[in-house]
Design a protein around this motif. Structure first.
Motif, PDB file in Angstrom:
ATOM      1  N   GLY A  40       0.814  -1.208   0.000  1.00 38.87           N
ATOM      2  CA  GLY A  40       0.000   0.000   0.000  1.00 38.87           C
ATOM      3  C   GLY A  40       0.847   1.257   0.000  1.00 38.87           C
ATOM      4  N   ALA A  41       1.922   1.265   0.768  1.00 40.34           N
ATOM      5  CA  ALA A  41       2.798   2.434   0.822  1.00 40.34           C
ATOM      6  C   ALA A  41       3.592   2.615  -0.467  1.00 40.34           C
ATOM      7  N   VAL A  42       3.909   1.518  -1.131  1.00 37.48           N
ATOM      8  CA  VAL A  42       4.675   1.595  -2.375  1.00 37.48           C
ATOM      9  C   VAL A  42       3.768   1.978  -3.550  1.00 37.48           C
ATOM     10  N   TRP A  43       2.543   1.481  -3.563  1.00 33.95           N
ATOM     11  CA  TRP A  43       1.655   1.698  -4.706  1.00 33.95           C
ATOM     12  C   TRP A  43       0.852   2.988  -4.648  1.00 33.95           C
ATOM     13  N   VAL A  44       0.811   3.675  -3.515  1.00 27.36           N
ATOM     14  CA  VAL A  44      -0.004   4.878  -3.407  1.00 27.36           C
ATOM     15  C   VAL A  44       0.567   5.962  -4.328  1.00 27.36           C
ATOM     16  N   ARG A  45      -0.336   6.746  -4.915  1.00 32.19           N
ATOM     17  CA  ARG A  45       0.092   7.815  -5.814  1.00 32.19           C
ATOM     18  C   ARG A  45       0.881   8.864  -5.051  1.00 32.19           C
ATOM     19  N   ARG A  46       1.735   9.597  -5.787  1.00 32.09           N
ATOM     20  CA  ARG A  46       2.560  10.616  -5.142  1.00 32.09           C
ATOM     21  C   ARG A  46       1.710  11.676  -4.444  1.00 32.09           C
ATOM     22  N   GLY A  47       0.604  12.042  -5.050  1.00 31.98           N
ATOM     23  CA  GLY A  47      -0.252  13.057  -4.460  1.00 31.98           C
ATOM     24  C   GLY A  47      -0.987  12.594  -3.216  1.00 31.98           C
ATOM     25  N   ASP A  48      -1.063  11.308  -3.000  1.00 33.88           N
ATOM     26  CA  ASP A  48      -1.796  10.740  -1.866  1.00 33.88           C
ATOM     27  C   ASP A  48      -0.884  10.107  -0.828  1.00 33.88           C
ATOM     28  N   LEU A  49       0.365  10.484  -0.781  1.00 35.15           N
ATOM     29  CA  LEU A  49       1.317   9.842   0.131  1.00 35.15           C
ATOM     30  C   LEU A  49       0.900   9.961   1.593  1.00 35.15           C
ATOM     31  N   VAL A  50       0.271  11.050   1.951  1.00 33.19           N
ATOM     32  CA  VAL A  50      -0.112  11.259   3.345  1.00 33.19           C
ATOM     33  C   VAL A  50      -1.208  10.285   3.779  1.00 33.19           C
ATOM     34  N   THR A  51      -1.992   9.797   2.839  1.00 34.87           N
ATOM     35  CA  THR A  51      -3.127   8.950   3.201  1.00 34.87           C
ATOM     36  C   THR A  51      -2.738   7.519   3.564  1.00 34.87           C
ATOM     37  N   ALA A  52      -1.598   7.048   3.111  1.00 37.62           N
ATOM     38  CA  ALA A  52      -1.228   5.643   3.358  1.00 37.62           C
ATOM     39  C   ALA A  52      -1.188   5.289   4.841  1.00 37.62           C
ATOM     40  N   PRO A  53      -0.513   6.068   5.703  1.00 41.09           N
ATOM     41  CA  PRO A  53      -0.510   5.706   7.122  1.00 41.09           C
ATOM     42  C   PRO A  53      -1.868   5.878   7.793  1.00 41.09           C
ATOM     43  N   VAL A  54      -2.783   6.595   7.165  1.00 36.41           N
ATOM     44  CA  VAL A  54      -4.125   6.773   7.726  1.00 36.41           C
ATOM     45  C   VAL A  54      -5.030   5.609   7.336  1.00 36.41           C
ATOM     46  N   VAL A  55      -4.893   5.138   6.115  1.00 35.94           N
ATOM     47  CA  VAL A  55      -5.757   4.080   5.599  1.00 35.94           C
ATOM     48  C   VAL A  55      -5.388   2.714   6.177  1.00 35.94           C
ATOM     49  N   VAL A  56      -4.121   2.528   6.498  1.00 36.54           N
ATOM     50  CA  VAL A  56      -3.651   1.225   6.985  1.00 36.54           C
ATOM     51  C   VAL A  56      -4.398   0.768   8.249  1.00 36.54           C
ATOM     52  N   PRO A  57      -4.540   1.597   9.283  1.00 36.43           N
ATOM     53  CA  PRO A  57      -5.291   1.131  10.461  1.00 36.43           C
ATOM     54  C   PRO A  57      -6.769   0.874  10.168  1.00 36.43           C
ATOM     55  N   ILE A  58      -7.345   1.654   9.266  1.00 35.54           N
ATOM     56  CA  ILE A  58      -8.747   1.432   8.900  1.00 35.54           C
ATOM     57  C   ILE A  58      -8.890   0.082   8.211  1.00 35.54           C
ATOM     58  N   ALA A  59      -7.971  -0.219   7.296  1.00 40.39           N
ATOM     59  CA  ALA A  59      -8.001  -1.509   6.610  1.00 40.39           C
ATOM     60  C   ALA A  59      -7.809  -2.658   7.589  1.00 40.39           C
ATOM     61  N   PHE A  60      -6.941  -2.466   8.566  1.00 39.80           N
ATOM     62  CA  PHE A  60      -6.716  -3.497   9.582  1.00 39.80           C
ATOM     63  C   PHE A  60      -8.010  -3.787  10.341  1.00 39.80           C
ATOM     64  N   ALA A  61      -8.701  -2.726  10.746  1.00 40.80           N
ATOM     65  CA  ALA A  61      -9.946  -2.901  11.507  1.00 40.80           C
ATOM     66  C   ALA A  61     -11.023  -3.563  10.658  1.00 40.80           C
ATOM     67  N   VAL A  62     -11.134  -3.172   9.403  1.00 32.24           N
ATOM     68  CA  VAL A  62     -12.144  -3.777   8.524  1.00 32.24           C
ATOM     69  C   VAL A  62     -11.836  -5.257   8.303  1.00 32.24           C
TER      70      VAL A  62
END
Length: 115
Positions: free
Chosen positions: A30-52
């Motif tokens: 997820g951190a490698v594939w995220v677009r350059r413009g969305d780099l900040v979102t990767a550490p935010v989405v990871v915990p949400i994905a874990f919970a889901v």
């Protein structure tokens, strides 16, 4: 992560260890594939994905007990969650620093504009 949660439940009987181990490569990807413009979102989405993804692993008789089982699983698996979030954060930070260095180098190569 939801698909991995269901796969873990099907193949390994809802093993938290297997889920945690599968979570780490997902964080890296997820951190490698995220677009350059969305780099900040990767550490935010990871915990949400874990919970889901924990939803299929949280067993309960009704909605209330299932939510409590989810919170218990989140607390019990916090090490995997923090580790994966840290991995994603480090990769994204390195990518951002590299991007900033490229932009600075490109700006130094450009000739100054006349005012």
């Amino acid at each position: 992560m939801l698909a991995l949660g269901f796969l873990d439940q099907l193949l390994f009987g809802a093993s938290p260890l297997v889920y945690g181990v599968l979570f780490l490569p997902v964080c890296v990807l997820g951190a490698v594939w995220v677009r350059r413009g969305d780099l900040v979102t990767a550490p935010v989405v990871v915990p949400i994905a874990f919970a889901v993804g924990l939803l299929p692993l949280a067993h309960g008789d009704g909605p209330g007990s299932r939510i409590m089982a989810l919170f218990t699983a989140l607390a019990a698996q916090a090490g995997w969650l923090y580790g994966g979030t840290l991995i994603a954060g480090v990769i994204v930070t390195a990518r951002k620093l590299r991007l900033m260095a490229k932009r600075a180098a490109a700006a130094r190569r450009r000739p100054p504009t006349a005012a």
